[in-house]
Design a protein around this motif. Sequence first.
Motif, mmCIF file in Angstrom:
data_model
loop_
_atom_site.group_PDB
_atom_site.id
_atom_site.type_symbol
_atom_site.label_atom_id
_atom_site.label_comp_id
_atom_site.label_asym_id
_atom_site.label_seq_id
_atom_site.Cartn_x
_atom_site.Cartn_y
_atom_site.Cartn_z
ATOM 1 N N TRP A 175 -11.534 -7.252 1.527
ATOM 2 C CA TRP A 175 -12.450 -7.720 0.481
ATOM 3 C C TRP A 175 -12.527 -6.735 -0.680
ATOM 4 O O TRP A 175 -12.652 -7.140 -1.837
ATOM 5 C CB TRP A 175 -13.836 -7.972 1.078
ATOM 6 C CG TRP A 175 -13.897 -9.276 1.801
ATOM 7 C CD1 TRP A 175 -13.885 -9.487 3.149
ATOM 8 C CD2 TRP A 175 -13.943 -10.580 1.200
ATOM 9 N NE1 TRP A 175 -13.917 -10.827 3.430
ATOM 10 C CE2 TRP A 175 -13.952 -11.534 2.262
ATOM 11 C CE3 TRP A 175 -13.974 -11.035 -0.117
ATOM 12 C CZ2 TRP A 175 -13.993 -12.890 2.024
ATOM 13 C CZ3 TRP A 175 -14.016 -12.410 -0.347
ATOM 14 C CH2 TRP A 175 -14.026 -13.324 0.716
ATOM 15 N N GLN A 176 -12.425 -5.441 -0.379
ATOM 16 C CA GLN A 176 -12.395 -4.465 -1.468
ATOM 17 C C GLN A 176 -11.147 -4.643 -2.328
ATOM 18 O O GLN A 176 -11.204 -4.527 -3.556
ATOM 19 C CB GLN A 176 -12.443 -3.046 -0.894
ATOM 20 C CG GLN A 176 -13.819 -2.601 -0.428
ATOM 21 C CD GLN A 176 -14.793 -2.431 -1.593
ATOM 22 O OE1 GLN A 176 -14.408 -2.136 -2.717
ATOM 23 N NE2 GLN A 176 -16.066 -2.630 -1.301
ATOM 24 N N ALA A 177 -10.019 -4.938 -1.697
ATOM 25 C CA ALA A 177 -8.790 -5.181 -2.447
ATOM 26 C C ALA A 177 -8.944 -6.403 -3.349
ATOM 27 O O ALA A 177 -8.490 -6.397 -4.507
ATOM 28 C CB ALA A 177 -7.618 -5.372 -1.492
ATOM 29 N N ARG A 178 -9.562 -7.440 -2.824
ATOM 30 C CA ARG A 178 -9.781 -8.656 -3.625
ATOM 31 C C ARG A 178 -10.651 -8.348 -4.841
ATOM 32 O O ARG A 178 -10.388 -8.826 -5.958
ATOM 33 C CB ARG A 178 -10.440 -9.733 -2.761
ATOM 34 C CG ARG A 178 -10.537 -11.100 -3.422
ATOM 35 C CD ARG A 178 -11.113 -12.123 -2.439
ATOM 36 N NE ARG A 178 -11.023 -13.470 -2.959
ATOM 37 C CZ ARG A 178 -11.964 -14.056 -3.711
ATOM 38 N NH1 ARG A 178 -13.071 -13.383 -3.999
ATOM 39 N NH2 ARG A 178 -11.797 -15.292 -4.141
ATOM 40 N N LYS A 179 -11.668 -7.509 -4.643
ATOM 41 C CA LYS A 179 -12.564 -7.156 -5.740
ATOM 42 C C LYS A 179 -11.852 -6.296 -6.783
ATOM 43 O O LYS A 179 -11.933 -6.561 -7.992
ATOM 44 C CB LYS A 179 -13.781 -6.404 -5.186
ATOM 45 C CG LYS A 179 -14.757 -5.934 -6.240
ATOM 46 C CD LYS A 179 -15.929 -5.192 -5.590
ATOM 47 C CE LYS A 179 -16.892 -4.674 -6.651
ATOM 48 N NZ LYS A 179 -18.023 -3.928 -6.015
ATOM 49 N N VAL A 207 -9.989 4.845 -3.110
ATOM 50 C CA VAL A 207 -11.328 5.423 -2.953
ATOM 51 C C VAL A 207 -12.091 4.653 -1.884
ATOM 52 O O VAL A 207 -12.741 5.239 -1.005
ATOM 53 C CB VAL A 207 -12.091 5.426 -4.284
ATOM 54 C CG1 VAL A 207 -13.545 5.821 -4.076
ATOM 55 C CG2 VAL A 207 -11.434 6.393 -5.273
ATOM 56 N N ALA A 208 -12.007 3.322 -1.942
ATOM 57 C CA ALA A 208 -12.680 2.503 -0.935
ATOM 58 C C ALA A 208 -12.007 2.635 0.429
ATOM 59 O O ALA A 208 -12.677 2.656 1.468
ATOM 60 C CB ALA A 208 -12.688 1.037 -1.382
ATOM 61 N N PHE A 209 -10.676 2.748 0.435
ATOM 62 C CA PHE A 209 -9.943 2.808 1.695
ATOM 63 C C PHE A 209 -10.238 4.095 2.467
ATOM 64 O O PHE A 209 -10.164 4.111 3.693
ATOM 65 C CB PHE A 209 -8.442 2.692 1.423
ATOM 66 C CG PHE A 209 -7.626 2.365 2.637
ATOM 67 C CD1 PHE A 209 -7.677 1.096 3.200
ATOM 68 C CD2 PHE A 209 -6.801 3.305 3.214
ATOM 69 C CE1 PHE A 209 -6.924 0.790 4.327
ATOM 70 C CE2 PHE A 209 -6.038 3.013 4.339
ATOM 71 C CZ PHE A 209 -6.107 1.746 4.893
ATOM 72 N N ALA A 228 -8.910 -12.857 0.910
ATOM 73 C CA ALA A 228 -9.046 -11.403 0.871
ATOM 74 C C ALA A 228 -7.820 -10.707 1.464
ATOM 75 O O ALA A 228 -7.320 -9.718 0.920
ATOM 76 C CB ALA A 228 -10.308 -10.979 1.612
ATOM 77 N N ALA A 229 -7.319 -11.201 2.595
ATOM 78 C CA ALA A 229 -6.149 -10.576 3.220
ATOM 79 C C ALA A 229 -4.931 -10.677 2.316
ATOM 80 O O ALA A 229 -4.126 -9.738 2.227
ATOM 81 C CB ALA A 229 -5.869 -11.224 4.571
ATOM 82 N N GLU A 230 -4.770 -11.798 1.638
ATOM 83 C CA GLU A 230 -3.641 -11.952 0.712
ATOM 84 C C GLU A 230 -3.789 -11.014 -0.477
ATOM 85 O O GLU A 230 -2.795 -10.449 -0.961
ATOM 86 C CB GLU A 230 -3.530 -13.394 0.227
ATOM 87 C CG GLU A 230 -2.302 -13.637 -0.645
ATOM 88 C CD GLU A 230 -2.171 -15.077 -1.092
ATOM 89 O OE1 GLU A 230 -1.097 -15.440 -1.603
ATOM 90 O OE2 GLU A 230 -3.144 -15.847 -0.930
ATOM 91 N N ALA A 231 -5.000 -10.828 -0.950
ATOM 92 C CA ALA A 231 -5.227 -9.885 -2.050
ATOM 93 C C ALA A 231 -4.803 -8.481 -1.652
ATOM 94 O O ALA A 231 -4.175 -7.751 -2.434
ATOM 95 C CB ALA A 231 -6.699 -9.904 -2.449
ATOM 96 N N PHE A 232 -5.139 -8.078 -0.428
ATOM 97 C CA PHE A 232 -4.746 -6.770 0.079
ATOM 98 C C PHE A 232 -3.222 -6.631 0.092
ATOM 99 O O PHE A 232 -2.665 -5.630 -0.376
ATOM 100 C CB PHE A 232 -5.319 -6.578 1.483
ATOM 101 C CG PHE A 232 -4.855 -5.345 2.195
ATOM 102 C CD1 PHE A 232 -5.493 -4.128 1.999
ATOM 103 C CD2 PHE A 232 -3.777 -5.396 3.070
ATOM 104 C CE1 PHE A 232 -5.054 -2.984 2.657
ATOM 105 C CE2 PHE A 232 -3.343 -4.257 3.744
ATOM 106 C CZ PHE A 232 -3.984 -3.046 3.528
#
Length: 482
Positions: A378-382, A364-366, A390-394
């Motif tokens: 950052w959305q992926a991290r959240k 949805v965010a993407f 944040a990049a690693e979370a993605f």
Amino acid sequence: MTDDFDVIVVGGGPGGSTAASLIALDGHRVLLLEKETFPRYQIGESLLPSTVHGICAMLGVRDEILRAGFTPKRGGTFKWGANPEPWTFSFALSRRMAGPTSYALQVERTRFDTILLQNAVRLGVDVRQEHRVTGVLRDGDGRVCGVRYVDPEGTAREATAGFVVDASGSGSRLHDEVGGKREYSPFFRNLALFGYFENGRRMPPPNSGNILCVAFDSGWFWYIPLSETLTSVGAVVRREAADRVQGDPEAALAALIDECPLIKSYLSGAKRSSSKPYDELRVRKDYSYDRTALWSPGLVLVGDAACFIDPVFSSGVHLSTYSAMLAARSVNSVLAGTLDEERCFREFEDRYRHEFALFRDFLVAFYQTHTDEESYFWQARKVAEHRGAAAEAFVDLVGGVVSGDFSGMARAMAEASTRTDDIGDVTGMHEVGVISEVMAESAQLQLRGMLGEAMGDEPPMFPGGLVPSGDGRRWREPGLAV
């Protein structure tokens, strides 16, 4: 004409093969009924590392898949969002996938699915192709206790079992039998028009095997290099643009390619494939959906029979095999008499819905294409509640390793690789073959690591929940011996 088994699996795709194999490995009699004859065509060709190095290792088939000559996929490249230039992510950025597990594969499903199904046969599953399931059987209490099916000669038959696993895909005849209803996403109401091209361009190494996703005014394109010459190309368009793909699909796809300059440049000089099964243009619509119920006594839904989400992050096979693993754990635990059915399948549903929601909520965010890749990270991290960068979370999210089920993957592979000479980066199939030979010698070490070697210390994913057994095939209470 009735047969009796411990478990019946409906559907021989990756979800069905995974569930059947893991249940057979636990010592149960499994019947798998598949309506088609393999090899057969299927879409969903871009895999995630969690499937290749996690699920396939559990099934004992990863080395065979690595030797099959599929294209290594180191990450993904996107022309998406406010950044006018394409941007690339690499699985190697993740600590959970670093080193020998920092790649996935682009696969021809005709071959990949056949490998998984043949592996199920080797593990003792009674696989019957061209057998079409028509309905379920119920006992006096209303519990599902088997299926009705038709054999290749048209004879109506029945089979009974303690559990039925429905892995028969989006066209399932059984999904309504669990109760509840299928709910189509109001947000992801898209259509896909796709085909196959010969001699399309490749990105420069080391990213030549990446999936390429390109947003344009009417939607987005996927561009998947399946071999040195064969490319899967699809346009995903919004529902309101559905009239664009009606009528002549050849003209429609050509017009959409013209609308997307980057894809058009990659296909300059390419021609549509004339080899079966890649010589057709195909359409899929209304393919993002969920269900209000995923199981009922005696029956569980996995993969596309249960739910499916927009394919921009190639989550289809991951969600199918992951849900099949969770279902197999639940079935095995109940048949072993160690835990009750309600408890096991509540764990199955909680984990499955959590994984599905990760992709759904992030997508949805993407789809907010006015922002840039840093905002997506950052959305992926959240969404993933990730504690790292944040990049690693993605990368963890889109690699399918946010779940604790695959948290030990990199450690196990790294430990195994230190037993030999340096194997280098995965830049081609020669290196993949070397990795395959190296890892075959320490498969048990890998499996323990991928599933969390110190399972006694693993907390449950949810309060009051269960954790996997040491071999990953059952549930157990946290804190008990592996």
